[in-house]
Design an enzyme around this catalytic site. Structure first.
Site, PDB file in Angstrom:
ATOM      1  N   GLU A  63      -3.038   2.343  -2.546  1.00 28.69           N
ATOM      2  CA  GLU A  63      -2.581   1.135  -3.233  1.00 28.69           C
ATOM      3  C   GLU A  63      -3.036  -0.129  -2.487  1.00 28.69           C
ATOM      4  O   GLU A  63      -3.581  -1.064  -3.080  1.00 28.69           O
ATOM      5  CB  GLU A  63      -1.063   1.197  -3.269  1.00 28.69           C
ATOM      6  CG  GLU A  63      -0.345   0.062  -3.906  1.00 28.69           C
ATOM      7  CD  GLU A  63       1.153   0.371  -3.841  1.00 28.69           C
ATOM      8  OE1 GLU A  63       1.633   0.963  -4.817  1.00 28.69           O
ATOM      9  OE2 GLU A  63       1.794   0.062  -2.835  1.00 28.69           O
ATOM     10  N   ASP A 115      -2.446   5.064 -10.019  1.00 23.91           N
ATOM     11  CA  ASP A 115      -2.363   3.619 -10.260  1.00 23.91           C
ATOM     12  C   ASP A 115      -3.299   2.874  -9.316  1.00 23.91           C
ATOM     13  O   ASP A 115      -3.815   1.810  -9.658  1.00 23.91           O
ATOM     14  CB  ASP A 115      -0.921   3.111 -10.133  1.00 23.91           C
ATOM     15  CG  ASP A 115      -0.368   3.216  -8.730  1.00 23.91           C
ATOM     16  OD1 ASP A 115      -0.651   4.218  -8.042  1.00 23.91           O
ATOM     17  OD2 ASP A 115       0.366   2.298  -8.306  1.00 23.91           O
TER      18      ASP A 115
END
Length: 618
Positions: free
Chosen positions: A48, A216
């Site tokens: 991330e 993500d």
């Protein structure tokens, strides 16, 4: 002014004296070391953080014409975060008709290790592997989600950045209950079988490697590369080799579109699928892959659980429609076109009566493919779950997923004008705007924790308004990273209304500016922006027992004993030498919750990016 803020923050993030990056140029999760959330130590990093790093440098290129930092960010990702061929040997031995050996998931760590069921459960076949091999060869091109940047735990050698993992034991295993372990398991630490027999019960244990992605992050990396490519053209800079990397990553990201053991979607049973019968086309919580060290075997799994917060229709649209990003595999673009459609439906299915987006769905009830309880709402045969994957705390309790995820939907709308999302995003914006508190003294509060009740209506292709699905904000706060992301979402939405509806939503635009201005005025410091955080959960440093099965004992690299009865701190005794430890200990002794100021890398990026984008949009 907003562009200036971006550039100011960019300078501070890159100032070596502020401590955001390691000596190898890897962004840490946070400047501070004593911090426990998804990573359990501040100088770990995540995929991330890496994806935010790309986005930050894309925007810097837009403003300065200098895309060398963007290129460097991609090279850092490739060098450190994507396992190279030497770190995933034996992938060429992987058999897509026999992807992995089945093991049950359980609700609580105390049910582990979980037995590998070699003969009793047949799994489905993996339909994307050969497609990917035809284009790129057998090695996976995805980021492992977690890295020990300075080898703090000691699983690696010297101070070399090392792949590690934590979560392995079901939905009740919070960060506080994990046992950190190396991704490359050579039996150097832990017990006689390293750490393997804490998680799985096998006939015999072999030295092996295994990695897990968090999609993500890859989605955000591709999204950032799309914008970098657009902006580079304005400056006559060619980023085609980096576009190729993003496209390749996107092709491999299709592994996250399949059920964990490639079982048939909606079967409510262990029914092996063939072809695409195991595709849910959503971004699941992970995909994972592994294999033997010095032996010719490898495995892959998808994931049966999908969370709204991980979806990225912007990335799906890019990979399906932008000719420069078109994946090289025969089926890549087509799969992403289907995924785009499915993701947009997923958001609509999960939109509560108030407007917030609920948790998600699973194809494997309780992680064991059990029959769904009577009356459970479904989406293409998958069951509604308010908190997919994690229950301590519930994975959709955090408001941040609302901002992160919906920013991507706003961006998709801004870029495409797809009117099918207009009602979805307007309803979400109205809900969020009603929950933001702006006070006369210049302070503000945004939602922090959410509580969900009821369930959506079973999906039949149109949003019903979900009269029985509700969200309630249970606490408010000043999470600055989330506030940055929220401002970005609102500003992007406002710009899209002007572009596609002919009338600028000035309220959303002005709210974005209010959040950015108030944060800047209240929380600016010499390293970026930071707000005080009261950490009630930090009693768990001392009080949280980490489940270790009876009779199991082993050691961490520094000699900490791992045995029944140990606490979080017992197996992380290096924390006793942390500069912030005395403050933690004192607060605990006094029965108070300690207050910390943190500089998380992703949060600083979210704030910087929101300011930068605001200046571009308005």
């Amino acid at each position: 002014m907003y562009k200036q803020r971006f550039l100011e923050l960019w300078e501070e993030l890159h100032d070596p004296s502020n401590g955001y990056f390691s000596s190898h140029g890897i962004p840490y999760h946070a400047v501070e070391t004593l911090i426990v959330e998804a990573p359990d130590y501040g100088h770990l990093t995540t995929s991330e953080a890496m994806s935010y790093y790309l986005w930050l440098e894309a925007l810097y290129g837009k403003f300065t014409g200098d895309f060398s930092y963007f290129m460097k960010a991609w090279e850092t990702i490739e060098k450190y975060m994507i396992p190279d061929s030497t770190e995933q040997p034996g992938m060429s031995s992987y058999n897509p008709n026999s992807p992995a050996t089945y093991a049950d998931e359980y609700e609580d760590p105390s049910y582990y290790p979980s037995e590998l069921k070699f003969d009793t459960v047949r799994v489905g076949s993996d339909p994307v592997h050969n497609d990917l091999v035809s284009a790129y060869g057998p090695n996976m091109y995805l980021m492992h989600w977690l890295m020990d940047v300075d080898n703090w735990y000691g699983f690696g050698t010297g101070t070399r950045a090392t792949f590690i993992n934590t979560f392995q034991r079901g939905e009740q295993e919070s960060t506080w209950e994990t046992i950190p372990h190396p991704s490359i398991e050579e039996f150097k630490y832990g017990g006689p079988n390293g750490f393997l027999d804490l998680f799985t019960k096998d006939r015999s244990y072999a030295k092996q490697w295994r990695y897990t992605n968090a999609p993500d992050a890859e989605g955000r990396a591709i999204q950032a590369t799309y914008w970098a490519n657009q902006w580079a053209k304005e400056h006559g800079v060619n980023l085609s080799q980096y576009v190729k990397k993003a496209s390749r990553m996107g092709d491999f990201l299709r592994n996250d579109m399949f059920d964990k053991y490639f079982m048939k979607i909606g079967a409510q049973d262990k029914t092996p699928a063939t072809g695409y019968d195991s595709a849910h086309y959503l971004m699941a919580w992970y995909t994972a892959w592994g294999g033997g060290i010095g032996a010719s075997w490898a495995w892959k799994i998808g994931c049966s659980h999908a969370h709204a917060g991980y979806q990225n229709p912007m990335t799906a649209w890019i990979l399906a429609n932008d000719p420069e990003f078109k994946p090289e595999s025969p089926n890549g673009a087509n799969d992403w076109a289907k995924s785009l459609e499915r993701q947009l439906e997923f958001y609509q299915w999960l939109q509560s009566a108030e407007g917030g987006i609920a948790g998600g769905a699973t194809n494997s009830w309780n992680g064991r493919y059990e029959k769904y309880p009577a009356g459970t709402s479904t989406f293409y045969g998958m069951a509604y779950v308010p908190h997919p994957v994690y229950a301590d705390p519930g994975s959709n309790q955090w408001f941040g997923f609302q901002a992160w995820s919906m920013q991507r939907v706003m961006e998709y709308y801004l870029e495409t004008g797809d009117s099918s999302v207009k009602n979805l995003i307007k309803k979400w914006v109205d809900w969020v705007m009603s929950e933001i508190k702006l006070y006369d003294d210049g302070t503000f509060a945004i939602p922090s924790d959410l509580e969900w009740s009821g369930q959506p209506d079973t999906w039949t292709g149109t949003y019903t308004g979900n009269p029985n699905l509700h969200v309630r904000v249970t606490s408010y706060g000043t999470d600055l990273g989330v506030a940055g992301s929220l401002a970005n979402a609102l500003a992007t939405y406002a710009a899209a209304t002007e572009r596609w509806e002919g009338k600028l939503d000035t309220k959303a635009r002005d709210m974005a500016a209010e959040l950015l201005d108030r944060m800047w005025n209240l929380y600016r410091d010499d390293k970026g922006l930071s707000a005080p955080e009261t950490r009630e959960d930090y009693v768990r440093f001392f009080e949280q027992e980490v489940y270790v099965p009876q009779g199991w004992s082993g050691t961490m690299p520094n000699g900490d004993r791992i045995e029944p009865g140990v606490t979080f701190l017992d197996i992380r005794s290096k924390y006793l030498n942390d500069p912030d430890y005395p403050k933690l200990q004192q607060a605990y002794n006094e029965g108070k919750a300690p207050v910390f100021n943190y500089h998380r890398f992703w949060a600083q990026c979210d704030i910087a990016i929101a300011n930068g984008l605001y200046s571009i949009l308005f």
